[in-house]
Design an enzyme around this catalytic site. Structure first.
Site, PDB file in Angstrom:
ATOM      1  N   ASP A 182       0.833  -1.210   0.000  1.00  0.00           N
ATOM      2  CA  ASP A 182       0.000   0.000   0.000  1.00  0.00           C
ATOM      3  C   ASP A 182       0.867   1.260   0.000  1.00  0.00           C
ATOM      4  O   ASP A 182       1.983   1.257   0.530  1.00  0.00           O
ATOM      5  CB  ASP A 182      -0.918  -0.023   1.236  1.00  0.00           C
TER       6      ASP A 182
ATOM      7  N   TRP B 284       3.016   7.878  -2.361  1.00  0.00           N
ATOM      8  CA  TRP B 284       4.428   8.014  -2.746  1.00  0.00           C
ATOM      9  C   TRP B 284       4.535   8.989  -3.919  1.00  0.00           C
ATOM     10  O   TRP B 284       5.396   9.870  -3.931  1.00  0.00           O
ATOM     11  CB  TRP B 284       4.989   6.641  -3.131  1.00  0.00           C
TER      12      TRP B 284
ATOM     13  N   ARG C 172      -0.295   9.237 -10.032  1.00  0.00           N
ATOM     14  CA  ARG C 172      -0.397   7.986  -9.270  1.00  0.00           C
ATOM     15  C   ARG C 172       0.199   6.806 -10.047  1.00  0.00           C
ATOM     16  O   ARG C 172       0.801   5.905  -9.464  1.00  0.00           O
ATOM     17  CB  ARG C 172      -1.860   7.703  -8.912  1.00  0.00           C
TER      18      ARG C 172
ATOM     19  N   HIS D 228       2.521   3.452  -9.024  1.00  0.00           N
ATOM     20  CA  HIS D 228       2.236   2.035  -9.299  1.00  0.00           C
ATOM     21  C   HIS D 228       3.397   1.395 -10.065  1.00  0.00           C
ATOM     22  O   HIS D 228       3.767   0.257  -9.808  1.00  0.00           O
ATOM     23  CB  HIS D 228       0.930   1.898 -10.083  1.00  0.00           C
TER      24      HIS D 228
ATOM     25  N   SER E 152      -7.653  -5.413  -5.087  1.00  0.00           N
ATOM     26  CA  SER E 152      -8.732  -5.928  -4.244  1.00  0.00           C
ATOM     27  C   SER E 152     -10.072  -5.880  -4.975  1.00  0.00           C
ATOM     28  O   SER E 152     -10.232  -5.134  -5.953  1.00  0.00           O
ATOM     29  CB  SER E 152      -8.834  -5.113  -2.946  1.00  0.00           C
ATOM     30  N   SER E 153     -11.011  -6.663  -4.483  1.00  0.00           N
ATOM     31  CA  SER E 153     -12.371  -6.654  -5.045  1.00  0.00           C
ATOM     32  C   SER E 153     -12.951  -5.252  -5.001  1.00  0.00           C
ATOM     33  O   SER E 153     -13.790  -4.895  -5.829  1.00  0.00           O
ATOM     34  CB  SER E 153     -13.278  -7.581  -4.229  1.00  0.00           C
ATOM     35  N   GLU E 154     -12.513  -4.469  -4.010  1.00  0.00           N
ATOM     36  CA  GLU E 154     -13.055  -3.120  -3.826  1.00  0.00           C
ATOM     37  C   GLU E 154     -12.305  -2.077  -4.668  1.00  0.00           C
ATOM     38  O   GLU E 154     -12.775  -0.946  -4.808  1.00  0.00           O
ATOM     39  CB  GLU E 154     -12.994  -2.725  -2.346  1.00  0.00           C
TER      40      GLU E 154
ATOM     41  N   LEU F 147      10.383 -20.597  -4.284  1.00  0.00           N
ATOM     42  CA  LEU F 147       9.377 -19.739  -3.653  1.00  0.00           C
ATOM     43  C   LEU F 147       8.017 -19.893  -4.342  1.00  0.00           C
ATOM     44  O   LEU F 147       7.942 -19.900  -5.564  1.00  0.00           O
ATOM     45  CB  LEU F 147       9.833 -18.285  -3.773  1.00  0.00           C
TER      46      LEU F 147
ATOM     47  N   ARG G 241       1.888  -4.727   6.302  1.00  0.00           N
ATOM     48  CA  ARG G 241       1.223  -3.695   5.502  1.00  0.00           C
ATOM     49  C   ARG G 241       2.095  -2.447   5.491  1.00  0.00           C
ATOM     50  O   ARG G 241       2.514  -1.964   6.541  1.00  0.00           O
ATOM     51  CB  ARG G 241      -0.166  -3.348   6.032  1.00  0.00           C
TER      52      ARG G 241
ATOM     53  N   SER H  47      -8.182  -4.480   5.237  1.00  0.00           N
ATOM     54  CA  SER H  47      -8.822  -4.172   3.947  1.00  0.00           C
ATOM     55  C   SER H  47      -9.231  -5.438   3.192  1.00  0.00           C
ATOM     56  O   SER H  47      -8.937  -5.573   1.993  1.00  0.00           O
ATOM     57  CB  SER H  47      -7.914  -3.280   3.083  1.00  0.00           C
TER      58      SER H  47
ATOM     59  N   GLU I 128       1.001 -12.850  12.744  1.00  0.00           N
ATOM     60  CA  GLU I 128       1.570 -11.653  13.359  1.00  0.00           C
ATOM     61  C   GLU I 128       1.435 -10.511  12.359  1.00  0.00           C
ATOM     62  O   GLU I 128       1.741 -10.674  11.174  1.00  0.00           O
ATOM     63  CB  GLU I 128       3.048 -11.872  13.706  1.00  0.00           C
TER      64      GLU I 128
END
Ligand code: IPE
Ligand code: IPE
Ligand code: MG
Length: 248
Positions: free
Chosen positions: A22, A27, A35, A39, A67-69, A133, A190, A198, A209
């Protein structure tokens, strides 16, 4: 090296790290940039982080990429973000594959642009046999939506008579999530200073944690990841019991 002393549990890296990437927009704003530039720089931070996670021996890295939102953002920003995802897969998939990274994707696939859906499937299929990984890309992802999907799949089994509703336990529900075989995240990071989930991995985060860092995502790097892991090692994980266990 069998004659080396056993690594202490406390110095082991977390098996599964999940990151809410986030702060790209802030930034950029702080620098008077659009923006989109945030990104773009965020993708570079992602490359650094994947490399660092592999080097540190982390087994699973989940990244929250859309995100879905996030569909509620202006169309122009959504177009930019979709373009960056396309470019990331086209440019980086071969390198990820060469590094032994296994790519998996969680989130809703239905309704995505067909070329994006194809790229996601291609990334998963190409890297399915890799043993390095595991990079789990949470794309068009929301935890409540995932739990709703799991419920629908579970109910299909109930309707078909293969699951007795009286036997449904938390583990039963877990089996119907998007990546049921992946262990729960030990550490959720985060960036950007926000302290909320979120709609990210809410089921899986039961005993994770949580580490919130004031750095904006485009500035994230190996040192920041190591700092988050150091904080994780200072935590005592108890899982509801009385015996404290340091993060491992
Ligand atoms: C994270 O950065 C990237 C996505 C959510 C896709 P943001 O775009 O949320 O940046 P801020 O939070 O507005 O600074
Ligand atoms: C969460 O960040 C989603 C991703 C990082 C992809 P947001 O920027 O969308 O979250 P809110 O709106 O600040 O809660
Ligand atoms: Mg944000």
């Amino acid at each position: 090296m069998s004659d080396m002393p056993q690594t202490e549990q406390t110095s082991e890296v977390p098996r599964h790290v999940a990151i809410i990437m986030d702060g790209n927009g802030r930034w950029a704003s702080a620098r008077g940039l659009p923006r989109l530039e945030g990104h773009r720089r965020g993708v570079e931070a992602l490359r650094r982080t994947v490399r660092a996670a592999g080097d540190l021996g982390i087994g699973y890295l989940t990244i929250y990429s859309f995100s879905s939102e996030n569909w509620s953002r202006p169309q122009a920003e959504i177009t930019d973000l979709m373009g960056l995802l396309r470019r990331f897969i086209r440019n980086d998939l071969a390198d990820l594959h060469k590094s032994g990274v296994r790519v998996r994707v969680i989130g809703e696939r239905d309704g995505l642009a067909p070329d994006i859906a194809r790229l996601l499937t291609e990334a998963e299929e190409l890297t399915a046999g890799n043993t390095g990984l595991t990079l789990i890309v949470a794309f068009n992802y929301g935890s409540r939506q995932e739990i709703a999907r799991a419920t629908r799949r579970l109910l299909d089994e109930v309707t078909a008579g293969r699951i007795d509703p009286a036997q449904i336990a938390p583990e039963t529900i877990g089996r119907f999530l998007d990546a049921p075989d992946v262990p729960d995240p030990d550490l959720i990071v985060r960036t950007s200073g926000e302290q909320r989930l979120s709609n990210f991995l809410m089921w899986q985060a039961a005993y994770s944690e949580l580490v919130f860092m004031p750095v904006f995502w485009p500035d994230f790097d190996r040192a920041a990841l190591e700092q988050a892991i150091a904080e994780y090692h200072r935590r005592e994980r108890r899982f509801g019991g009385l015996v404290a266990r340091t993060g491992s």
